[in-house]
Design a protein around this motif. Structure first.
Motif, PDB file in Angstrom:
ATOM      1  N   PRO A  47       0.767  -1.209  -0.101  1.00  0.00           N
ATOM      2  CA  PRO A  47      -0.023   0.127  -0.115  1.00  0.00           C
ATOM      3  C   PRO A  47       0.923   1.348  -0.038  1.00  0.00           C
ATOM      4  O   PRO A  47       1.992   1.295   0.746  1.00  0.00           O
ATOM      5  N   GLY A  48       0.427   2.195  -0.774  1.00  0.00           N
ATOM      6  CA  GLY A  48       1.144   3.424  -0.930  1.00  0.00           C
ATOM      7  C   GLY A  48       2.344   3.425  -1.824  1.00  0.00           C
ATOM      8  O   GLY A  48       2.786   4.591  -2.107  1.00  0.00           O
ATOM      9  N   ILE A  49       2.479   2.339  -2.605  1.00  0.00           N
ATOM     10  CA  ILE A  49       3.411   2.105  -3.464  1.00  0.00           C
ATOM     11  C   ILE A  49       2.765   2.015  -4.951  1.00  0.00           C
ATOM     12  O   ILE A  49       2.459   0.874  -5.130  1.00  0.00           O
ATOM     13  N   ASP A  50       2.575   2.856  -5.779  1.00  0.00           N
ATOM     14  CA  ASP A  50       1.922   2.471  -6.983  1.00  0.00           C
ATOM     15  C   ASP A  50       2.819   2.011  -8.183  1.00  0.00           C
ATOM     16  O   ASP A  50       2.358   1.323  -8.931  1.00  0.00           O
ATOM     17  N   SER A  51       3.925   2.288  -8.020  1.00  0.00           N
ATOM     18  CA  SER A  51       4.954   1.929  -8.772  1.00  0.00           C
ATOM     19  C   SER A  51       5.610   0.499  -8.578  1.00  0.00           C
ATOM     20  O   SER A  51       6.180   0.534  -7.584  1.00  0.00           O
ATOM     21  N   HIS A  52       5.275  -0.827  -9.279  1.00  0.00           N
ATOM     22  CA  HIS A  52       5.632  -2.088  -8.703  1.00  0.00           C
ATOM     23  C   HIS A  52       6.727  -2.444  -9.727  1.00  0.00           C
ATOM     24  O   HIS A  52       6.722  -1.968 -10.835  1.00  0.00           O
ATOM     25  N   THR A  53       7.628  -3.097  -9.388  1.00  0.00           N
ATOM     26  CA  THR A  53       8.688  -3.893  -9.884  1.00  0.00           C
ATOM     27  C   THR A  53       8.205  -4.876 -10.930  1.00  0.00           C
ATOM     28  O   THR A  53       6.947  -5.268 -10.560  1.00  0.00           O
ATOM     29  N   ARG A  54       8.693  -4.950 -12.110  1.00  0.00           N
ATOM     30  CA  ARG A  54       8.246  -5.976 -13.324  1.00  0.00           C
ATOM     31  C   ARG A  54       8.793  -7.092 -12.982  1.00  0.00           C
ATOM     32  O   ARG A  54       9.891  -7.259 -13.201  1.00  0.00           O
ATOM     33  N   TYR A  55       8.179  -8.284 -13.215  1.00  0.00           N
ATOM     34  CA  TYR A  55       8.949  -9.634 -13.023  1.00  0.00           C
ATOM     35  C   TYR A  55       8.363 -10.492 -14.199  1.00  0.00           C
ATOM     36  O   TYR A  55       7.046 -10.425 -14.520  1.00  0.00           O
ATOM     37  N   GLU A  56       9.145 -11.188 -14.723  1.00  0.00           N
ATOM     38  CA  GLU A  56       8.570 -11.942 -15.931  1.00  0.00           C
ATOM     39  C   GLU A  56       9.618 -13.117 -16.287  1.00  0.00           C
ATOM     40  O   GLU A  56      10.776 -13.040 -15.935  1.00  0.00           O
ATOM     41  N   LEU A  57       9.168 -14.074 -16.740  1.00  0.00           N
ATOM     42  CA  LEU A  57       9.778 -15.536 -17.065  1.00  0.00           C
ATOM     43  C   LEU A  57      10.474 -15.186 -18.302  1.00  0.00           C
ATOM     44  O   LEU A  57       9.777 -14.778 -19.482  1.00  0.00           O
ATOM     45  N   VAL A  58      11.728 -15.255 -18.694  1.00  0.00           N
ATOM     46  CA  VAL A  58      12.468 -15.114 -19.708  1.00  0.00           C
ATOM     47  C   VAL A  58      13.595 -16.339 -19.663  1.00  0.00           C
ATOM     48  O   VAL A  58      13.776 -17.076 -18.848  1.00  0.00           O
ATOM     49  N   THR A  59      14.255 -16.493 -20.850  1.00  0.00           N
ATOM     50  CA  THR A  59      14.976 -17.656 -21.448  1.00  0.00           C
ATOM     51  C   THR A  59      16.326 -16.858 -21.648  1.00  0.00           C
ATOM     52  O   THR A  59      16.531 -16.346 -22.406  1.00  0.00           O
ATOM     53  N   GLU A  60      17.290 -17.717 -20.671  1.00  0.00           N
ATOM     54  CA  GLU A  60      18.719 -17.219 -20.947  1.00  0.00           C
ATOM     55  C   GLU A  60      19.324 -18.388 -20.914  1.00  0.00           C
ATOM     56  O   GLU A  60      19.670 -19.477 -19.970  1.00  0.00           O
ATOM     57  N   ASP A  61      20.102 -18.452 -22.256  1.00  0.00           N
ATOM     58  CA  ASP A  61      20.960 -19.849 -22.302  1.00  0.00           C
ATOM     59  C   ASP A  61      20.263 -20.983 -22.415  1.00  0.00           C
ATOM     60  O   ASP A  61      20.929 -22.082 -21.648  1.00  0.00           O
ATOM     61  N   GLY A  62      19.238 -20.940 -22.630  1.00  0.00           N
ATOM     62  CA  GLY A  62      18.180 -22.173 -22.725  1.00  0.00           C
ATOM     63  C   GLY A  62      17.841 -22.543 -21.388  1.00  0.00           C
ATOM     64  O   GLY A  62      16.932 -23.616 -21.391  1.00  0.00           O
TER      65      GLY A  62
END
Length: 244
Positions: A47-62
């Motif tokens: 609460p009180g923090i409107d800007s959220h860190t973005r998390y996503e699944l990605v592929t690195e070196d397979g």
């Protein structure tokens, strides 16, 4: 990460267990095998923090990993547990950061941000709490119908705090910060970390740990107002005899 009472309330979500068994099945859902971050992980927003860190699944070196991007933002991903740490419990993970924060300082509230951290939350022990702590928690229970977690360990990628340092969080001494990496020398490189949670808890709090109720990954930048990118590989909990 500022830890006001409403923000701590969100960590009370960890009190409902979802994973508890060891053996062939991993206790924490591996990022390398899940198809969605909803598979055993959930957003931790404040609460009180409107800007959220973005998390996503990605592929690195397979290999599938989580990429986190923070820009004056804060949020995490949590997995709820109910695990008895026993005499020894190994937490093992690998991570990578693109940068550290120029204004990052684990000893100050203004600098309490980390490009990467692993948060381990423990069950509250009312018999060891003081009167005011019990009263505060009782008030929270009455007002919100939620239980707060107890102590916590934060494994952090620090800015200048020396590796191996164990210091109280700038907002609460119920959370101890353990610097497992520090500075930018290894930025851009995958680093594997292995810690004995039981040994770390004993050193940090001077007593035996209660049950673990949750593990979170978090990349936050709300206090410093800076930006960072981090990557998280699988986070695993293992008994010493079960290690691969």
């Amino acid at each position: 990460m500022c830890q006001t009472l409403p923000r701590l309330l969100l960590l009370s979500l960890l009190a409902t267990p979802t994973f508890s068994a060891f053996g062939n099945e991993p206790v924490l859902p591996p990022f390398s095998t899940i198809n969605s971050l909803d598979d055993g992980w959930e957003a931790l927003e404040f609460p009180g923090i409107d800007s959220h860190t973005r998390y996503e699944l990605v592929t690195e070196d397979g290999t599938r990993v989580v990429r986190a991007e923070a820009d004056a933002s804060a949020s995490g991903l949590i997995s709820r547990l109910s695990v008895d740490p026993g005499d020894s419990l190994i937490l093992r993970w690998r991570w990578k950061v693109a940068n550290v924060y120029e204004k990052g300082d684990a000893r100050t509230k203004a600098g309490d941000d980390y490009p990467a951290r692993i948060y381990v939350a423990f069950e509250f022990q009312p018999d060891k709490a003081g009167f005011f702590e019990r009263a505060k928690r009782k008030t929270v229970k009455v007002l919100f119908g939620e239980e707060l977690p107890g102590n916590a360990l934060n494994y952090i990628w620090a800015n200048t705090l020396p590796v191996g340092s164990v210091v109280p969080n700038a907002f609460t001494d119920q959370t101890m910060m353990i610097a497992v990496n520090s500075g930018a020398d290894q930025a851009g490189e995958w680093v594997t970390v292995e810690r004995d949670i039981v040994a770390d808890y004993r050193e940090a709090f001077g007593e035996e740990p209660p049950r673990i109720v949750g593990v979170a990954i978090m990349t936050d930048a709300d206090n410093t107002g800076e930006s960072a990118t981090a990557w998280y590989g699988d986070v695993a909990l293992e008994r010493p005899g079960d290690q691969r």
